[in-house]
Write a protein that holds these residues in place. Sequence first.
Motif, PDB file in Angstrom:
ATOM      1  N   ASP A   1      21.520  47.541 -29.035  1.00 22.76           N
ATOM      2  CA  ASP A   1      21.577  46.596 -27.919  1.00 22.76           C
ATOM      3  C   ASP A   1      20.935  45.264 -28.266  1.00 22.76           C
ATOM      4  O   ASP A   1      21.055  44.293 -27.523  1.00 22.76           O
ATOM      5  CB  ASP A   1      20.871  47.189 -26.684  1.00 22.76           C
ATOM      6  CG  ASP A   1      21.539  48.456 -26.187  1.00 22.76           C
ATOM      7  OD1 ASP A   1      20.834  49.307 -25.593  1.00 22.76           O
ATOM      8  OD2 ASP A   1      22.763  48.616 -26.401  1.00 22.76           O
ATOM      9  N   SER A   2      20.244  45.222 -29.384  1.00 23.24           N
ATOM     10  CA  SER A   2      19.608  43.977 -29.820  1.00 23.24           C
ATOM     11  C   SER A   2      20.680  42.915 -30.034  1.00 23.24           C
ATOM     12  O   SER A   2      21.632  43.112 -30.799  1.00 23.24           O
ATOM     13  CB  SER A   2      18.831  44.195 -31.116  1.00 23.24           C
ATOM     14  OG  SER A   2      17.756  45.067 -30.915  1.00 23.24           O
ATOM     15  N   ALA A   3      20.531  41.804 -29.347  1.00 22.90           N
ATOM     16  CA  ALA A   3      21.532  40.739 -29.387  1.00 22.90           C
ATOM     17  C   ALA A   3      21.021  39.600 -28.510  1.00 22.90           C
ATOM     18  O   ALA A   3      19.957  39.703 -27.894  1.00 22.90           O
ATOM     19  CB  ALA A   3      22.879  41.227 -28.847  1.00 22.90           C
ATOM     20  N   VAL A   4      21.815  38.543 -28.452  1.00 23.95           N
ATOM     21  CA  VAL A   4      21.546  37.487 -27.473  1.00 23.95           C
ATOM     22  C   VAL A   4      22.549  37.647 -26.337  1.00 23.95           C
ATOM     23  O   VAL A   4      23.760  37.752 -26.580  1.00 23.95           O
ATOM     24  CB  VAL A   4      21.674  36.080 -28.090  1.00 23.95           C
ATOM     25  CG1 VAL A   4      21.378  35.017 -27.027  1.00 23.95           C
ATOM     26  CG2 VAL A   4      20.718  35.919 -29.271  1.00 23.95           C
ATOM     27  N   TYR A   5      22.053  37.699 -25.133  1.00 23.13           N
ATOM     28  CA  TYR A   5      22.899  37.870 -23.960  1.00 23.13           C
ATOM     29  C   TYR A   5      22.990  36.534 -23.226  1.00 23.13           C
ATOM     30  O   TYR A   5      21.979  35.922 -22.890  1.00 23.13           O
ATOM     31  CB  TYR A   5      22.338  38.962 -23.046  1.00 23.13           C
ATOM     32  CG  TYR A   5      22.436  40.329 -23.686  1.00 23.13           C
ATOM     33  CD1 TYR A   5      21.465  40.770 -24.580  1.00 23.13           C
ATOM     34  CD2 TYR A   5      23.526  41.166 -23.441  1.00 23.13           C
ATOM     35  CE1 TYR A   5      21.571  42.003 -25.197  1.00 23.13           C
ATOM     36  CE2 TYR A   5      23.635  42.409 -24.051  1.00 23.13           C
ATOM     37  CZ  TYR A   5      22.651  42.810 -24.934  1.00 23.13           C
ATOM     38  OH  TYR A   5      22.761  44.036 -25.558  1.00 23.13           O
ATOM     39  N   PHE A   6      24.228  36.115 -23.012  1.00 20.87           N
ATOM     40  CA  PHE A   6      24.465  34.850 -22.325  1.00 20.87           C
ATOM     41  C   PHE A   6      25.093  35.093 -20.963  1.00 20.87           C
ATOM     42  O   PHE A   6      26.044  35.870 -20.825  1.00 20.87           O
ATOM     43  CB  PHE A   6      25.407  33.954 -23.135  1.00 20.87           C
ATOM     44  CG  PHE A   6      24.787  33.340 -24.338  1.00 20.87           C
ATOM     45  CD1 PHE A   6      25.014  33.864 -25.601  1.00 20.87           C
ATOM     46  CD2 PHE A   6      23.971  32.225 -24.222  1.00 20.87           C
ATOM     47  CE1 PHE A   6      24.441  33.300 -26.725  1.00 20.87           C
ATOM     48  CE2 PHE A   6      23.392  31.642 -25.342  1.00 20.87           C
ATOM     49  CZ  PHE A   6      23.629  32.184 -26.591  1.00 20.87           C
ATOM     50  N   CYS A   7      24.568  34.388 -19.999  1.00 17.23           N
ATOM     51  CA  CYS A   7      25.188  34.319 -18.684  1.00 17.23           C
ATOM     52  C   CYS A   7      26.020  33.036 -18.646  1.00 17.23           C
ATOM     53  O   CYS A   7      25.667  32.043 -19.299  1.00 17.23           O
ATOM     54  CB  CYS A   7      24.086  34.290 -17.625  1.00 17.23           C
ATOM     55  SG  CYS A   7      24.669  34.094 -15.946  1.00 17.23           S
ATOM     56  N   ALA A   8      27.105  33.060 -17.919  1.00 14.90           N
ATOM     57  CA  ALA A   8      27.939  31.869 -17.771  1.00 14.90           C
ATOM     58  C   ALA A   8      28.520  31.843 -16.367  1.00 14.90           C
ATOM     59  O   ALA A   8      28.548  32.864 -15.674  1.00 14.90           O
ATOM     60  CB  ALA A   8      29.055  31.842 -18.811  1.00 14.90           C
TER      61      ALA A   8
END
Lengths: 112, 115
Positions: B85-92
Amino acid sequence: QQQVKQSPQSLIVQKGGISIINCAYENTAFDYFPWYQQFPGKGPALLIAIRPDVSEKKEGRFTISFNKSAKQFSLHIMDSQPGDSATYFCAARAGGYQKVTFGTGTKLQVIP
Amino acid sequence: DTAVSQTPKYLVTQMGNDKSIKCEQNLGHDTMYWYKQDSKKFLKIMFSYNNKELIINETVPNRFSPKSPDKAHLNLHINSLELGDSAVYFCASSSRQGLAGFEQFFGPGTRLTVL
């Protein structure tokens, strides 16, 4: 069929040169083709976009060329500057709910 | 002045924990999204909400649950965190209205590291 293929993966261009990034798609239902620019540590931001009824769109130094029959589109950055160094994503949208499929990204480095 | 904001910016946690990421937009948009960007920079949509209704739900493990309390907020809760699950999560967010229709405005991202 939802894929958008992008190349090259990385690109090094001299300052003042032309940067060219290519994308190809298969799904003919795509109706909107944006390009996003992402700087390190930031979210992607819309750079320029085109619809399939237009073959070219220019905004400043950035131009999208669109070939509907070949299902290809490309981003040209004229007079590339070090400040253009970023990751560029092509994308395509299909459907009324704006699902956007992104390409795999191109890391551009413009060297002085 | 921030258009799309996310909290926290960084999240470091142990495997098995449960965590949440919050997103807010002040653009008046009616559609919000969660994207995952992996270590190779590949951006993949996870969920999308339109007027608080789930409209896109990609193949995402059930451990991920989005919640939209109102049009301006979209939160992401992750149960039983895994290394992958390690990652960068972006909201848009985006709107179908006006000249800027379809443009997605991204938040600054939340870098999640699972140890």
